[in-house]
Design a protein around this motif. Structure first.
Motif, mmCIF file in Angstrom:
data_model
loop_
_atom_site.group_PDB
_atom_site.id
_atom_site.type_symbol
_atom_site.label_atom_id
_atom_site.label_comp_id
_atom_site.label_asym_id
_atom_site.label_seq_id
_atom_site.Cartn_x
_atom_site.Cartn_y
_atom_site.Cartn_z
ATOM 1 N N GLY A 1 0.774 -1.540 -0.102
ATOM 2 C CA GLY A 1 -0.044 -0.177 -0.135
ATOM 3 C C GLY A 1 0.833 0.863 -0.351
ATOM 4 O O GLY A 1 1.869 1.476 0.309
ATOM 5 N N LEU A 2 0.409 1.560 -1.133
ATOM 6 C CA LEU A 2 1.171 3.688 -0.932
ATOM 7 C C LEU A 2 -0.019 4.235 0.114
ATOM 8 O O LEU A 2 -1.086 4.700 -0.519
ATOM 9 N N THR A 3 0.063 5.380 0.994
ATOM 10 C CA THR A 3 -0.566 6.484 1.097
ATOM 11 C C THR A 3 0.146 7.740 1.960
ATOM 12 O O THR A 3 1.304 7.828 1.773
ATOM 13 N N GLY A 4 -0.039 8.599 2.257
ATOM 14 C CA GLY A 4 0.050 9.898 2.838
ATOM 15 C C GLY A 4 -0.884 10.653 2.075
ATOM 16 O O GLY A 4 -2.240 10.669 2.161
ATOM 17 N N LEU A 5 -0.491 12.124 2.519
ATOM 18 C CA LEU A 5 -2.085 13.050 2.349
ATOM 19 C C LEU A 5 -2.055 13.747 1.459
ATOM 20 O O LEU A 5 -1.030 13.166 0.100
ATOM 21 N N ALA A 6 -3.109 13.853 0.644
ATOM 22 C CA ALA A 6 -2.906 15.082 -0.522
ATOM 23 C C ALA A 6 -2.101 15.790 -1.029
ATOM 24 O O ALA A 6 -1.636 16.843 -0.176
ATOM 25 N N GLY A 7 -0.883 15.946 -2.057
ATOM 26 C CA GLY A 7 0.394 15.989 -3.419
ATOM 27 C C GLY A 7 1.883 16.077 -2.125
ATOM 28 O O GLY A 7 2.595 16.094 -2.289
ATOM 29 N N SER A 8 2.010 14.950 -1.221
ATOM 30 C CA SER A 8 2.762 14.293 -0.625
ATOM 31 C C SER A 8 3.024 13.373 -1.813
ATOM 32 O O SER A 8 4.945 12.616 -1.597
ATOM 33 N N GLY A 9 2.844 13.058 -3.159
ATOM 34 C CA GLY A 9 3.518 12.160 -3.800
ATOM 35 C C GLY A 9 2.849 11.050 -4.190
ATOM 36 O O GLY A 9 3.734 10.090 -5.372
ATOM 37 N N PHE A 10 2.004 10.089 -3.019
ATOM 38 C CA PHE A 10 1.917 8.579 -3.075
ATOM 39 C C PHE A 10 0.963 8.782 -4.337
ATOM 40 O O PHE A 10 0.739 7.491 -5.280
ATOM 41 N N GLU A 11 -0.255 9.740 -5.074
ATOM 42 C CA GLU A 11 -0.970 9.448 -5.980
ATOM 43 C C GLU A 11 -0.551 9.681 -7.173
ATOM 44 O O GLU A 11 -1.015 8.774 -8.064
ATOM 45 N N GLU A 12 0.114 10.192 -7.348
ATOM 46 C CA GLU A 12 1.062 9.699 -8.083
ATOM 47 C C GLU A 12 2.359 8.581 -8.845
ATOM 48 O O GLU A 12 2.396 8.432 -10.178
ATOM 49 N N SER B 1 5.677 11.380 1.891
ATOM 50 C CA SER B 1 5.754 12.696 2.675
ATOM 51 C C SER B 1 6.618 13.898 1.463
ATOM 52 O O SER B 1 7.776 13.296 2.048
ATOM 53 N N GLN B 2 5.987 14.426 1.889
ATOM 54 C CA GLN B 2 6.313 15.505 0.567
ATOM 55 C C GLN B 2 8.076 15.046 0.166
ATOM 56 O O GLN B 2 8.758 14.570 -0.757
#
Lengths: 336, 535
Positions: free
Chosen positions: B320-331, B507-508
């Motif tokens: 699994g990959l997760t984090g806050l929106a904008g942390s980069g996990f979504e791309e 994160s970041q």
């Protein structure tokens, strides 16, 4: 899990509602028949004669071939505005090649079709490599091709093309119908088959409907668009040769008049048979529907202007219709 | 420092939930009993909210808690099903119309900022001023230039009027958007309307680098000092703790409470966001076989937000990959699949170096992607289910001169039946299926290809509970029986608890934490994500 079960039973009852669409699929054919009966009653001596029918069918063969070629990039969502000038370019090369350069007519046809295909190669190159809207690219290249056509022909009509081309295209009507109509119908069958039964046809469809989905499913979107533009230019080249065959000459200014009717036929065709999709048999029906209307009105004594009114009106009405159908199916999608 | 207004109205630590049915005296904006449904699902249920003059008010909540719905209602995008609204003590009737509450002095800055990259700062500012003037009124550029320059000077912003938006730093773009909203509000005040104004900032910090966020806070404090109010929507607890006077939390579309910020701890706020639902979903873990073959190995992945991401996926493992929106996990999934440009780093699939990842070559290597944007990227809505499902096999192996539609139809129909896709008709239009069924069909089409590695990006977004369970079951059985590797990028903690063997927290743009096996719980994930953000 109970939730899921409820879903299943609910959906079991939810039969696809396609009844309404089924009738719409044939609406244009219905209007066409009404039109034929209407003119048949008004013009019993001229309209429903074999001479008129043969003339109506034969006079549309070149337009039909051109529209079928245009259909291929349109299926992929690519507007090709250069088809008519490419056709004219090919026609002029056939005539000049045969008459001035002394090539045998068949070699001239080969050269012309090859040259026409090059137009598609250039179109595709610019569209794909630079990512530019095909609409504007083909508009520009199409105009360049008009210039080339005038240049090689000195803007003069070339006459005296080898009769054997005309013989091949026009001779020996079968069942009173000129042979070029059968060529056009054969091409229609080929295009239909490609759309329906080949992977390439399916890729064209997805590139046209949603290029992003196509790309994520491994479809080479750029290459597919490029190929579609080469295909339309190739078919336009053939249309040019047939055009020379029907007239025995090549007028460098005659081609442009085919652009709008071809688009009108393609769009109107997308409202028949398989609604919302550019399709081959729909295009055939559209071409002859338009021809019926125009011929009938002209036989009734209306002037030349009827043609423009009819083609232009049909294009706009077809686009509006397909928009209405699409937004309605989107509404259904939203509800579902 | 507690704002005097807030301190007056709340002597206690916990702010009382506003009295139902009537507006709070003195409130700048009072919202009572707002509800909103989308189709069958509830987005907001009976939500109350008060914003006092001169306060910075934080609005927090997990994904899907209703934060953005409430903003969209105020902005006029959505019409509420029920609810009463008071602004400056006057009741406003719904619907608000296209402009929302803008004509009442409420300014909006949306997450995407609504800017055109190559138009200048001045052009953006003039655009709003000109909407009042109709037609061909001449724009007095000199006057406008002076006005806008004055505005920028007043807020001490050193931004050139002629700079195109894309030449600005991210925070400058946000500040321009804010000044633009303020400039419309000033017109409202100049038109003789009394009262403080309210600026609504909808997650303005998501796309900002950490060190630029302070500049935004300076701006917000300045507005507060002028007596204006700010509603600051965020999912970043630390930012909210830093800047706000009061904070309200939404959970599952309902009020989870409002508090005075200074009297709150981050734990209390996390609990309000997540609620008491720390229950564990029972699941058996099979320890990842360390000797299993590596399906995927990435190192130093760099993209738009990802800076340096390296990880491995073994056969039969769900990462699994997760984090806050904008942390980069979504791309990350898109970078691996090649659907988004990879700026740097290397990708090995079964040990083979993939030089330039692209969807078609990845498919040939047995890697597939289920994209997050199902309607835009997953399937063509106006084509049939059968056509959509048949596409991968047609794009990679265009065999022969004839598509065997009958065989394909039978195979896809049986796949659909197995996955319980409704309606049970492969000729239905893909767009007419519900979100869950669309996702099942897409899942089925890819599983039919027997992939080695499946990349999932928010796989159950907008999917109902039943379909969600079906999807997890499918993934799990392909993983356990066929040894498929899975990368699942999601902001849905529950989903990770349900399917992941191992979760990496980003994160970041970097991996900052890892949670393995039984340790994966919703509170552990939330704690890890917010802890990383605070560090």
């Amino acid at each position: 899990m109970t939730n899921n079960k409820a879903n299943t039973t609910e959906a079991g009852l939810q039969k696809p509602k396609r009844k309404g669409l089924d009738l719409e699929r044939f609406a244009l054919i219905g209007v066409w028949i009404v039109l034929i009966i209407f003119f048949g009653i008004l013009l019993p001596d001229t309209f429903l004669t074999s001479a008129n029918i043969s003339n109506m069918l034969g006079s549309q063969a070149v337009l039909l071939i051109l529209a079928l070629g245009l259909l291929i990039p349109m299926r992929a969502g690519v507007y090709d505005l250069s088809v008519a000038s490419t056709m004219n370019f090919s026609a002029v090369i056939v005539a000049i090649g045969n008459v001035q350069w002394g090539l045998s007519i068949w070699v001239a046809v080969l050269v012309a079709v090859f040259a026409a295909s090059l137009v598609g190669v250039v179109n595709g190159f610019i569209v794909v490599k630079f990512g530019i809207d095909p609409f504007i690219v083909t508009l520009g290249i199409g105009t360049v091709v008009v210039g080339l056509t005038y240049w090689i022909s000195n803007a003069r009509t070339t006459v005296g093309v080898d009769r054997s081309l005309s013989d091949f295209v026009l001779a020996k009507p079968f069942l009173a119908i000129p042979v070029d109509v059968y060529y056009a119908l054969a091409l229609c069958f080929v295009v239909w088959y490609i759309f329906q039964y080949t992977a390439f046809g399916q890729r064209l469809l997805f590139v046209g409907q949603n290029p992003e989905v196509a790309r994520l499913n491994g479809v080479p979107v750029g290459r597919t668009r490029w190929t579609s533009l080469i295909a339309s230019a190739f078919v336009a080249g053939i249309a040019g040769a047939v055009f020379v065959g029907t007239t025995g000459s090549a007028d460098p200014t005659a081609g442009q008049a085919f652009l709008l009717p071809a688009f009108a036929a393609v769009f109107l065709g997308s409202t028949v048979l398989s609604i919302g999709r550019f399709n081959a048999w729909g295009t055939v029906i559209a071409v002859y529907f338009l021809a019926t209307g125009i011929t009938g009105l002209q036989l009734l004594g209306l002037q030349q202007f009827v043609q423009q009114l009819f083609y232009g009106g049909a294009l706009v009405i077809a686009v509006v219709l397909s928009k209405i159908v699409r937004s309605r199916s989107e509404r259904q999608a939203g509800a579902g | 420092m507690i704002d005097p207004h807030t301190a007056d109205s709340n002597s206690g630590g916990v702010f009382d939930t506003p009295t139902a049915g009537a507006f709070t005296p003195g409130a700048l904006l009072s919202i009572r009993g707002v509800s909103k449904h989308f189709g069958g699902s509830v987005a907001l249920k009976d939500v109350d909210l008060d914003i006092m003059p001169g306060e910075i008010h934080g609005l927090l909540g997990a994904n899907g808690s209703g934060k953005s719905t409430i903003i969209k209602i105020l902005a006029g995008f959505h019409e509420p099903d029920a609810g009463d609204f008071w602004i400056h003590g006057q009741q406003v009737n719904t619907p608000f119309g296209a402009g929302g509450l803008r004509h009442k002095g409420v300014g909006f800055v949306h997450q995407d900022l609504g800017q055109v990259p190559n138009a200048s700062v001045l052009e953006h500012m003039v655009l709003d001023a000109q909407t009042e003037n109709r037609g061909l009124t001449r724009i007095n550029w000199r006057l406008e230039r002076d006005r806008v320059q004055g505005l920028l000077d007043r807020y001490e912003l050193d931004i050139s009027l002629d700079a195109p938006i894309d030449a600005l730093y991210p925070v400058q773009r946000a500040l321009v958007a804010i000044v633009r909203a303020i400039s419309s509000q000033e017109e409202y005040v100049q038109a003789g309307n009394a009262g403080a104004t309210l600026l609504i900032l909808d997650e303005p910090t998501v796309f900002l680098p950490k060190h630029e966020v302070d500049q935004l806070f300076v701006m917000m404090r300045r507005l507060k000092d002028q007596g204006s109010s700010v509603l600051f929507v965020s999912h970043d607890i630390d930012e909210v703790l830093t800047i706000t006077d009061r904070v309200s939390v939404l959970r599952d579309g309902k009020n989870a409470g409002s508090r005075v910020t200074n009297d709150s701890t981050r734990e209390q706020i996390v609990e309000m966001i997540l609620g008491g639902r720390f229950e564990h979903i029972s699941r058996t873990f099979t320890a990842t076989d360390e000797s299993a073959q590596l399906v995927l190995s990435t190192s130093g992945l760099k993209g738009h937000r990802a800076v340096d991401v390296s990880f491995d996926v073994r056969k039969g493992e769900v990462v699994g990959l997760t984090g806050l929106a904008g942390s980069g996990f979504e791309e990350i999934t898109d970078l691996i699949y090649g659907s988004r440009k990879l700026e740097g780093g290397s990708i090995l699939v079964y040990g083979a170096d993939v030089r330039k990842p692209a969807p078609d070559s990845m498919m040939n290597r047995g890697v597939v992607l289920i994209p997050a944007d199902r309607k835009g990227q997953g399937g063509a809505l106006s084509l049939t289910v059968l056509e959509n499902m048949a596409l991968p096999s047609l794009s990679t192996q265009s065999k022969g001169w004839r598509i065997k539609w009958r065989q394909l139809r039978q195979r896809m129909a049986s796949v659909c039946r197995e996955l319980r896709v409704v309606p049970d008709n492969v000729d239905a239009l893909f767009g007419n299926l519900s979100g869950g069924n669309q996702q099942k069909a897409l899942m089925g089409k890819w599983l039919d290809q027997e992939p080695q590695l499946m990349l999932l990006n928010e796989p159950t977004q907008g999917v109902d509970i039943g379909a969600r369970m079906d999807i997890f079951r499918l993934i799990r059985s392909a993983v356990d029986e066929k040894g498929m590797g899975v990368v699942c990028a999601t902001s849905d903690y529950e989903q990770l608890v349900e399917i992941a063997d191992r979760v990496l927290i980003l994160s970041q743009g970097r991996i900052r934490g890892e949670i393995v096996g039984q340790e994966i719980t919703k509170d552990a994930l939330a704690a890890a994500i917010y802890a990383e953000e605070a560090a």
